[in-house]
Design an enzyme around this catalytic site. Sequence first.
Site, PDB file in Angstrom:
ATOM      1  N   ASN A  11      69.486   9.755 -13.937  1.00  0.00           N
ATOM      2  CA  ASN A  11      68.222  10.137 -14.727  1.00  0.00           C
ATOM      3  C   ASN A  11      68.144   9.736 -16.202  1.00  0.00           C
ATOM      4  OD1 ASN A  11      65.940  11.054 -15.507  1.00  0.00           O
ATOM      5  ND2 ASN A  11      66.168  13.197 -15.037  1.00  0.00           N
ATOM      6  N   TRP A  12      67.662   8.528 -16.717  1.00  0.00           N
ATOM      7  CA  TRP A  12      68.009   8.093 -17.699  1.00  0.00           C
ATOM      8  C   TRP A  12      67.112   8.940 -18.799  1.00  0.00           C
ATOM      9  CZ3 TRP A  12      68.335   2.019 -17.334  1.00  0.00           C
ATOM     10  CH2 TRP A  12      69.410   1.831 -16.658  1.00  0.00           C
ATOM     11  N   LYS A  13      66.074   9.587 -18.306  1.00  0.00           N
ATOM     12  CA  LYS A  13      65.000  10.342 -18.985  1.00  0.00           C
ATOM     13  C   LYS A  13      64.432   9.633 -20.085  1.00  0.00           C
ATOM     14  CE  LYS A  13      67.708  14.634 -17.999  1.00  0.00           C
ATOM     15  NZ  LYS A  13      68.249  15.753 -18.273  1.00  0.00           N
TER      16      LYS A  13
ATOM     17  N   HIS B  74      61.606  17.674 -11.736  1.00  0.00           N
ATOM     18  CA  HIS B  74      62.691  18.105 -12.629  1.00  0.00           C
ATOM     19  C   HIS B  74      62.245  19.344 -13.303  1.00  0.00           C
ATOM     20  CE1 HIS B  74      65.710  17.642 -15.816  1.00  0.00           C
ATOM     21  NE2 HIS B  74      66.152  16.853 -14.878  1.00  0.00           N
TER      22      HIS B  74
ATOM     23  N   GLU C 226      62.553  19.700 -16.412  1.00  0.00           N
ATOM     24  CA  GLU C 226      61.876  19.415 -17.766  1.00  0.00           C
ATOM     25  C   GLU C 226      60.576  19.161 -17.584  1.00  0.00           C
ATOM     26  OE1 GLU C 226      64.959  16.269 -18.694  1.00  0.00           O
ATOM     27  OE2 GLU C 226      66.188  17.921 -18.930  1.00  0.00           O
TER      28      GLU C 226
ATOM     29  N   GLU D  88      69.970  21.451  -9.623  1.00  0.00           N
ATOM     30  CA  GLU D  88      70.142  21.564 -11.016  1.00  0.00           C
ATOM     31  C   GLU D  88      69.848  22.836 -11.712  1.00  0.00           C
ATOM     32  OE1 GLU D  88      69.987  17.073 -12.398  1.00  0.00           O
ATOM     33  OE2 GLU D  88      68.184  18.007 -12.746  1.00  0.00           O
TER      34      GLU D  88
ATOM     35  N   GLY E 231      72.542  19.296 -19.674  1.00  0.00           N
ATOM     36  CA  GLY E 231      72.679  19.092 -21.139  1.00  0.00           C
ATOM     37  C   GLY E 231      73.574  19.916 -21.976  1.00  0.00           C
TER      38      GLY E 231
ATOM     39  N   SER F 137      75.344  18.736 -16.427  1.00  0.00           N
ATOM     40  CA  SER F 137      76.597  18.394 -17.018  1.00  0.00           C
ATOM     41  C   SER F 137      77.707  17.976 -16.262  1.00  0.00           C
ATOM     42  CB  SER F 137      77.054  19.887 -17.729  1.00  0.00           C
ATOM     43  OG  SER F 137      76.061  20.312 -18.526  1.00  0.00           O
TER      44      SER F 137
ATOM     45  N   GLY G  43      72.513  12.996 -15.936  1.00  0.00           N
ATOM     46  CA  GLY G  43      71.706  12.620 -17.009  1.00  0.00           C
ATOM     47  C   GLY G  43      72.395  12.059 -18.068  1.00  0.00           C
ATOM     48  N   GLY G  44      73.010  12.698 -19.178  1.00  0.00           N
ATOM     49  CA  GLY G  44      73.699  12.192 -19.980  1.00  0.00           C
ATOM     50  C   GLY G  44      74.891  11.307 -19.793  1.00  0.00           C
TER      51      GLY G  44
END
Length: 260
Positions: A20-22, A105, A107, A175, A181, A220, A241-242
Amino acid sequence: MLPAEEKLMTPGIRPLIAGNWKMNGSWRGSRRLADAVRDAAPGLPCDLLVCPPFLHIQPVAATLLGSRVAVGGQDCHHKPHGAHTGDIGAVMLRDAGATHVILGHSERRADHGESNELVARKCEAALAAGLIPLICVGETLAEREAGRATAVVEAQLDGSLPLGFVTSGGIVAYEPVWAIGTGRTPTEEDIAAMHHAMRQALVMAFGPTARTTRLLYGGSVKPSNAEAILALPEVDGALLGGASLVAEDFLAIARAMEAG
Ligand code: 13P
């Protein structure tokens, strides 16, 4: 880490590593990242999915055409089209080359007030457009500390997944909000227990077909902890994510699937 034999007890599921490149990257950077993933994909022991920002879906899909790497959106509207300024419809995602879409998600649930009911409607729109939905669930830290993590996740599953979700190949990602993150993850026991609870809830709701629904863990995940997490029973892959923004990390985690 659990022995490999236990991992083999979840038959019939090909693992998935999803990124997920957000809201990150440039048009050129996204293409470069997609190039690197595409080039490494043939040797990897799992399916791969990348979810760029809307604007980058089309160029990334063009780069990945004919490869084993699928492309997904990060959200879609619950209506197919109409007067919804700034929104994107599921058919548009499909038209741009996406085959999947992340929905619900945390977010989006937090930043845009998305309820389970809205997520379920978006999921229906995705299914109607022929997209595979990847639904995210997960508790906040306060909910975990109050001993309510499993109840929260079960309620999210109950409220966010429409009829047809399982038979259409829908995917679920657990998640925990507090793990996203932050560099913190639940213990291996807690991840395994939640995935077991999710599997039971899905089988209760959708029947035995849900035994092959992919259950991803996200929050993470990095090259250093991927092997242990991916080896857990009922963990059929990861949503990153990251780590998905760095080709070497994304690919190292995909390779960890083999070891797991
Ligand atoms: P991180 O891997 O950066 O913790 O993000 C996880 C996530 O939110 C994927 O959807």
